[in-house]
Scaffold this motif. Structure first.
Motif, PDB file in Angstrom:
ATOM      1  N   ALA A   1       1.028  -1.345   0.089  1.00 49.37           N
ATOM      2  CA  ALA A   1      -0.047   0.016  -0.128  1.00 49.37           C
ATOM      3  C   ALA A   1       0.832   1.257   0.013  1.00 49.37           C
ATOM      4  O   ALA A   1       0.653   2.209  -0.696  1.00 49.37           O
ATOM      5  N   LEU A   2       1.856   1.170   0.697  1.00 53.00           N
ATOM      6  CA  LEU A   2       2.832   2.562   0.670  1.00 53.00           C
ATOM      7  C   LEU A   2       3.601   2.546  -0.470  1.00 53.00           C
ATOM      8  O   LEU A   2       4.014   3.598  -0.848  1.00 53.00           O
ATOM      9  N   SER A   3       3.847   1.527  -1.432  1.00 55.95           N
ATOM     10  CA  SER A   3       4.218   1.578  -2.444  1.00 55.95           C
ATOM     11  C   SER A   3       3.682   2.148  -3.535  1.00 55.95           C
ATOM     12  O   SER A   3       3.873   3.144  -4.492  1.00 55.95           O
ATOM     13  N   VAL A   4       2.377   1.433  -3.494  1.00 51.99           N
ATOM     14  CA  VAL A   4       1.292   2.361  -4.334  1.00 51.99           C
ATOM     15  C   VAL A   4       1.072   3.790  -4.258  1.00 51.99           C
ATOM     16  O   VAL A   4       1.179   4.830  -4.921  1.00 51.99           O
ATOM     17  N   LEU A   5       1.335   4.080  -2.838  1.00 51.63           N
ATOM     18  CA  LEU A   5       0.894   5.668  -2.387  1.00 51.63           C
ATOM     19  C   LEU A   5       2.193   6.600  -2.864  1.00 51.63           C
ATOM     20  O   LEU A   5       2.067   7.460  -3.341  1.00 51.63           O
ATOM     21  N   THR A   6       3.339   5.994  -2.590  1.00 50.81           N
ATOM     22  CA  THR A   6       4.619   6.677  -3.137  1.00 50.81           C
ATOM     23  C   THR A   6       4.442   6.965  -4.473  1.00 50.81           C
ATOM     24  O   THR A   6       4.821   7.905  -5.040  1.00 50.81           O
ATOM     25  N   VAL A   7       4.247   5.609  -5.203  1.00 46.37           N
ATOM     26  CA  VAL A   7       4.457   5.856  -6.662  1.00 46.37           C
ATOM     27  C   VAL A   7       3.432   6.909  -7.147  1.00 46.37           C
ATOM     28  O   VAL A   7       3.420   7.930  -8.240  1.00 46.37           O
ATOM     29  N   ARG A   8       2.105   7.141  -6.541  1.00 45.85           N
ATOM     30  CA  ARG A   8       1.115   8.011  -6.989  1.00 45.85           C
ATOM     31  C   ARG A   8       1.459   9.375  -6.765  1.00 45.85           C
ATOM     32  O   ARG A   8       1.310  10.273  -7.223  1.00 45.85           O
ATOM     33  N   HIS A   9       2.043   9.601  -5.470  1.00 44.69           N
ATOM     34  CA  HIS A   9       2.624  10.937  -5.023  1.00 44.69           C
ATOM     35  C   HIS A   9       3.665  11.371  -6.029  1.00 44.69           C
ATOM     36  O   HIS A   9       3.985  12.494  -6.204  1.00 44.69           O
ATOM     37  N   GLY A  10       4.553  10.361  -6.352  1.00 38.91           N
ATOM     38  CA  GLY A  10       5.740  10.812  -7.303  1.00 38.91           C
ATOM     39  C   GLY A  10       4.995  11.231  -8.636  1.00 38.91           C
ATOM     40  O   GLY A  10       5.800  12.212  -9.296  1.00 38.91           O
ATOM     41  N   ARG A  11       4.087  10.549  -9.183  1.00 41.37           N
ATOM     42  CA  ARG A  11       3.363  11.109 -10.257  1.00 41.37           C
ATOM     43  C   ARG A  11       2.822  12.360 -10.060  1.00 41.37           C
ATOM     44  O   ARG A  11       2.877  13.177 -11.376  1.00 41.37           O
ATOM     45  N   GLU A  12       2.055  12.564  -8.919  1.00 41.99           N
ATOM     46  CA  GLU A  12       1.688  13.777  -8.868  1.00 41.99           C
ATOM     47  C   GLU A  12       2.579  15.063  -8.898  1.00 41.99           C
ATOM     48  O   GLU A  12       2.389  16.149  -9.566  1.00 41.99           O
ATOM     49  N   VAL A  13       3.831  14.819  -8.176  1.00 42.39           N
ATOM     50  CA  VAL A  13       5.016  15.577  -8.273  1.00 42.39           C
ATOM     51  C   VAL A  13       5.465  15.824  -9.713  1.00 42.39           C
ATOM     52  O   VAL A  13       5.484  16.915 -10.200  1.00 42.39           O
ATOM     53  N   ALA A  14       5.478  14.773 -10.363  1.00 41.71           N
ATOM     54  CA  ALA A  14       6.030  14.748 -11.771  1.00 41.71           C
ATOM     55  C   ALA A  14       4.911  15.903 -12.854  1.00 41.71           C
ATOM     56  O   ALA A  14       5.595  16.505 -13.476  1.00 41.71           O
ATOM     57  N   GLU A  15       3.690  15.507 -12.489  1.00 45.84           N
ATOM     58  CA  GLU A  15       2.629  16.212 -13.389  1.00 45.84           C
ATOM     59  C   GLU A  15       2.557  17.810 -12.857  1.00 45.84           C
ATOM     60  O   GLU A  15       2.628  18.448 -13.841  1.00 45.84           O
ATOM     61  N   ALA A  16       2.760  18.000 -11.556  1.00 45.73           N
ATOM     62  CA  ALA A  16       3.048  19.313 -11.251  1.00 45.73           C
ATOM     63  C   ALA A  16       4.146  20.212 -11.873  1.00 45.73           C
ATOM     64  O   ALA A  16       3.995  21.251 -12.137  1.00 45.73           O
ATOM     65  N   LEU A  17       5.368  19.443 -11.828  1.00 48.17           N
ATOM     66  CA  LEU A  17       6.454  20.052 -12.330  1.00 48.17           C
ATOM     67  C   LEU A  17       6.514  20.356 -13.739  1.00 48.17           C
ATOM     68  O   LEU A  17       6.937  21.291 -14.186  1.00 48.17           O
ATOM     69  N   ARG A  18       5.818  19.207 -14.523  1.00 47.44           N
ATOM     70  CA  ARG A  18       5.518  19.529 -16.156  1.00 47.44           C
ATOM     71  C   ARG A  18       4.719  20.593 -16.283  1.00 47.44           C
ATOM     72  O   ARG A  18       4.904  21.355 -17.378  1.00 47.44           O
ATOM     73  N   ALA A  19       3.693  20.625 -15.671  1.00 47.87           N
ATOM     74  CA  ALA A  19       2.541  21.555 -15.718  1.00 47.87           C
ATOM     75  C   ALA A  19       3.152  23.073 -15.708  1.00 47.87           C
ATOM     76  O   ALA A  19       2.451  24.156 -16.152  1.00 47.87           O
ATOM     77  N   SER A  20       4.004  23.321 -14.679  1.00 49.54           N
ATOM     78  CA  SER A  20       4.140  24.438 -14.140  1.00 49.54           C
ATOM     79  C   SER A  20       5.252  25.158 -14.975  1.00 49.54           C
ATOM     80  O   SER A  20       5.591  24.869 -15.933  1.00 49.54           O
ATOM     81  N   ALA A  21       5.234  26.318 -14.609  1.00 48.77           N
ATOM     82  CA  ALA A  21       6.518  27.241 -15.301  1.00 48.77           C
ATOM     83  C   ALA A  21       7.702  26.992 -14.723  1.00 48.77           C
ATOM     84  O   ALA A  21       8.447  28.269 -14.619  1.00 48.77           O
ATOM     85  N   ILE A  22       7.914  25.996 -14.346  1.00 51.97           N
ATOM     86  CA  ILE A  22       9.355  25.959 -13.591  1.00 51.97           C
ATOM     87  C   ILE A  22      10.562  25.860 -14.365  1.00 51.97           C
ATOM     88  O   ILE A  22      11.681  26.113 -13.874  1.00 51.97           O
ATOM     89  N   ARG A  23      10.104  25.571 -15.647  1.00 52.90           N
ATOM     90  CA  ARG A  23      11.457  25.698 -16.511  1.00 52.90           C
ATOM     91  C   ARG A  23      12.017  27.011 -16.715  1.00 52.90           C
ATOM     92  O   ARG A  23      13.214  27.191 -16.647  1.00 52.90           O
ATOM     93  N   LYS A  24      11.364  28.244 -16.483  1.00 53.04           N
ATOM     94  CA  LYS A  24      11.717  29.433 -16.626  1.00 53.04           C
ATOM     95  C   LYS A  24      12.522  29.706 -15.313  1.00 53.04           C
ATOM     96  O   LYS A  24      13.521  30.542 -15.447  1.00 53.04           O
ATOM     97  N   LEU A  25      12.278  29.137 -14.370  1.00 54.62           N
ATOM     98  CA  LEU A  25      12.850  29.359 -13.074  1.00 54.62           C
ATOM     99  C   LEU A  25      14.146  28.873 -12.917  1.00 54.62           C
ATOM    100  O   LEU A  25      14.958  29.403 -12.149  1.00 54.62           O
ATOM    101  N   LEU A  26      14.430  27.627 -13.596  1.00 55.23           N
ATOM    102  CA  LEU A  26      15.592  26.956 -13.307  1.00 55.23           C
ATOM    103  C   LEU A  26      16.420  26.944 -14.225  1.00 55.23           C
ATOM    104  O   LEU A  26      17.538  26.218 -14.078  1.00 55.23           O
TER     105      LEU A  26
END
Length: 189
Positions: free
Chosen positions: A55-80
């Motif tokens: 269950a923790l593995s599934v939850l960790t993967v889910r949270h990892g994907r949420e972070v990845a989606e947030a970083l892809r969708a944001s304008a973080i590219r300009k900041l970094l």
């Protein structure tokens, strides 16, 4: 007073061999059932522990994907600027489910630090929020806290930071659970 010599007494059932066998058999049956219960408890603990780790593995993967989606969708590219390719590799790892890879940590820490430097400039005021402070005999305890009010961009950056922190927290729980399970199984050998 003179000490009494030690006398050995016989139980009345011990004179009857058949009753002695029955008592011994009932004792052995009780011991066998006790050992069986212990074995079942060990198995159920292992199943529970294994289920919790899954269950923790599934939850960790889910949270990892949420972070990845947030970083892809944001304008973080300009900041970094120059560090984006480095972070993009970590995002790809998170999207593919490689959440325990150590190469994911440093880029996420870099993003969190960079956003931490940018957030003070995004504050447009402050607001009061109710925060859960705990429990007492009457129920929940709530407190009022003054928190910064961010602009639209600041709210987006704050959401990314909170997703990263939640991911890192769940990831650490998963690693601790897996190491604890490994230690437990090595102790049972």
């Amino acid at each position: 007073m003179k000490p009494q010599p030690f006398r050995r007494y016989r139980h009345k059932d011990s004179l009857e061999p058949e009753k002695g066998r029955k008592i011994l058999r009932s004792f052995l049956d009780a011991e066998k059932s006790r050992n069986q219960r212990k074995k079942e408890n060990k198995m159920s603990t292992k199943k529970t522990s294994s289920f919790r780790t899954q269950a923790l593995s599934v939850l960790t993967v889910r949270h990892g994907r949420e972070v990845a989606e947030a970083l892809r969708a944001s304008a973080i590219r300009k900041l970094l600027h120059g560090e984006y390719k480095y972070i993009q590799a970590a995002v790809m790892r998170l999207e593919s489910g490689e959440v325990t890879d150590e190469r994911v940590l440093h880029p996420l820490e870099t993003v969190r630090e960079k956003i931490g430097q940018l957030l003070p400039a995004e504050v447009i005021g402050s607001k009061a929020e109710f925060i859960h402070a705990g429990y007492d005999s009457e129920g929940d305890i709530w407190a009022v806290a003054t928190v910064p009010d961010y602009s639209g961009r600041g709210t987006e950056l704050q959401a990314i930071v909170s997703k990263i922190e939640r991911f890192l927290e769940v990831r650490q729980k998963l690693i601790d659970e897996a190491l604890g399970e490994r230690l437990y199984s090595s102790l049972l050998r």
